[in-house]
Write an enzyme that holds these catalytic residues in place. Structure first.
Site, mmCIF file in Angstrom:
data_model
loop_
_atom_site.group_PDB
_atom_site.id
_atom_site.type_symbol
_atom_site.label_atom_id
_atom_site.label_comp_id
_atom_site.label_asym_id
_atom_site.label_seq_id
_atom_site.Cartn_x
_atom_site.Cartn_y
_atom_site.Cartn_z
ATOM 1 N N PRO A 129 0.818 -1.223 0.000
ATOM 2 C CG PRO A 129 -0.939 -1.609 1.495
ATOM 3 C CD PRO A 129 0.356 -2.199 1.007
ATOM 4 C CD GLU A 245 6.736 -7.600 -14.446
ATOM 5 O OE1 GLU A 245 7.659 -7.894 -13.672
ATOM 6 O OE2 GLU A 245 5.678 -7.072 -14.071
ATOM 7 C CD GLN A 339 -11.898 12.030 -31.300
ATOM 8 O OE1 GLN A 339 -11.868 11.586 -30.149
ATOM 9 N NE2 GLN A 339 -12.571 13.112 -31.633
ATOM 10 C CG HIS A 341 -14.574 3.026 -33.164
ATOM 11 N ND1 HIS A 341 -13.243 2.895 -33.466
ATOM 12 C CD2 HIS A 341 -15.126 1.805 -33.369
ATOM 13 C CE1 HIS A 341 -12.995 1.648 -33.824
ATOM 14 N NE2 HIS A 341 -14.124 0.960 -33.780
ATOM 15 N N GLY A 342 -16.012 7.644 -33.048
ATOM 16 C CA GLY A 342 -17.004 8.589 -32.541
ATOM 17 C C GLY A 342 -17.629 8.094 -31.246
#
Ligand SMILES: Cc1cc2nc3c(=O)[nH]c(=O)nc-3n(C[C@H](O)[C@H](O)[C@H](O)COP(=O)(O)OP(=O)(O)OC[C@H]3O[C@@H](n4cnc5c(N)ncnc54)[C@H](O)[C@@H]3O)c2cc1C
Length: 382
Positions: A129, A245, A339, A341-342
């Site tokens: 954390p 990785e 973008q 794809h609107g």
């Protein structure tokens, strides 16, 4: 441009993997996203195909392949299908390499068969954390007591943490006032060990089929036989394995961004605006041409890095450059494709929306873009 790193064997394997993904991943992904994790039997299905054990030595039921290129094929194909299976990829691309590199004979006998046949799922717990980028500041402690280590601490954001049977935990076993990087160790915590508890499956904005957990260790007695590699040398081991990785993250970034361009091209050809297909406008063509060019550059970097990884010469700084570049390109490319794809691009039923949400984390996990820049600048003597 023609890629030259793959042989006919890789191409044949790619065909098999692509068919498997079309049948087993694409139709199931919405359910897995709703459930917040991949079902366990997915791991046995991929194992039956030989995927899980590609790099596990043959005597344990694996393929015994040293090269990372077959794994690359798998993760590229998952990305081309506009999917991101975080837990699955961490299990095989991030965690398994630690076992391959550092497990002793007894540990290999114990765990490798489970990696190869899909019975075991694994995770790695570095982040806490209060500690993410500054890994040397890990506060989880493991104190030797007889034949055990007594482990105490909390980890968070652990991919696969809900599903995992084995969790490699980074813990402090000693303090070196001269160097904070000394004294960290890798302990393998097993499901069911008293004192090991998992918190909730964290809610994320993307990568929803991947379980991400908080883990708590409260006086967990971990047998010393579960120490992976040398005591106190975890930082060195992490530094050794992080390049692979980071390259894996770049591979997924590149493949998902490639999928985004394909989706945008298909959409632009069908969508009619102002009486003609969207693809007919110069802006659409230019935007997608820019995307294709950036992706070409990323592919060249990745292929070069894959050759270096197989040759054992991929440096931490070079892997950082590849991750930094490819994940930043991924962000730009997927944003531009959304973008195109609107408003539909913002709707979750369109795969471009999933790609957009999934992509955000690649500049954060495995080391943030800022950490990549630190690694690179250090290699420049700065
Ligand atoms: C979905 C998801 C999955 C994850 N899976 C795993 C996992 O399986 N195992 C695991 O151990 N961890 C995992 N992580 C944790 C991840 O690796 C960390 O979130 C990441 O390393 C950043 O740490 P942090 O979140 O504590 O951010 P911090 O370290 O607090 O950083 C906050 C901001 O400060 C910047 N910053 C930090 N240091 C510097 C500096 N020196 N100079 C300039 N800027 C700096 C960072 O770049 C970032 O922008 C996962 C995270 C996510 C979101």
């Amino acid at each position: 441009m023609q890629r030259t790193i793959f042989t006919d064997d890789h191409h044949a394997f790619r065909d098999v993997v692509r068919q498997f993904i079309a049948k087993e991943i694409v139709p199931n992904l919405p359910d897995w996203e709703a459930a917040g994790c991949i079902p366990r039997d997915f791991y046995t299905k991929t194992a039956a195909l030989g995927i899980n054990g590609l790099q596990v030595p043959e005597q344990y039921g694996g393929g015994g392949i040293d090269s990372f290129l077959f794994n690359t094929v798998v993760y590229e194909e998952i990305g081309y299908a506009a999917a991101s299976l975080g837990g699955f990829q961490v299990h095989l691309n991030t965690v398994l390499p630690y076992f391959l590199e550092y497990a002793n004979e007894e540990q290999r006998d114990r765990w490798f068969p489970g990696f190869a046949d899909g019975a075991l799922v694994s995770a790695i717990a570095m982040t806490e954390p209060g500690i993410g980028s500054d890994l040397a500041g890990v506060t989880t402690t493991a104190v030797r007591d007889g034949d055990d280590y007594v482990l105490n601490g909390n980890k968070t954001f652990i991919t696969g943490g809900i599903n995992a049977d084995l969790v490699i935990v980074v813990a402090r076993t000693s303090k070196d006032p001269e160097n904070r990087r000394n004294g960290l160790s890798l302990l393998v915590v097993e499901s069911g060990m008293p004192g090991f508890t998992r918190g909730r499956n964290l809610h994320k904005i993307g990568m929803k089929s991947s379980d991400t957990a908080e883990l708590t260790f409260d006086n967990v007695r971990v047998p010393a036989a579960n120490l992976l590699g040398e005591e106190g040398a975890a930082f060195k081991m992490l530094a050794h394995n992080l390049p692979q990785e980071r390259l894996s993250i770049a591979i997924t970034a590149q493949a998902t961004a490639t999928a985004a361009v394909d989706l945008a091209i298909a959409y632009a050809k069908e969508r009619m605006v102002f009486g003609k297909p969207l693809a007919g406008f110069q802006n659409t063509k230019f935007v997608l041409a820019e995307c294709a060019t950036e992706l070409q550059a990323g592919q060249a970097l990745i292929d070069q890095a894959l050759i270096a990884l197989d040759a054992g010469t991929l440096t931490p700084a070079d892997a950082a450059k590849v991750k930094l570049f490819c994940t930043e390109v991924q962000a730009r490319v997927i944003d531009k494709c959304l973008q195109v794809h609107g408003g539909y691009g913002y709707m979750t039923e369109y795969p471009i929306a999933r790609l957009y949400a999934d992509a955000r984390v690649t500049r954060i996990f495995g080391g943030t873009s800022e950490v990549m820049k630190s690694v690179i600048s250090k290699s420049m003597g700065l």
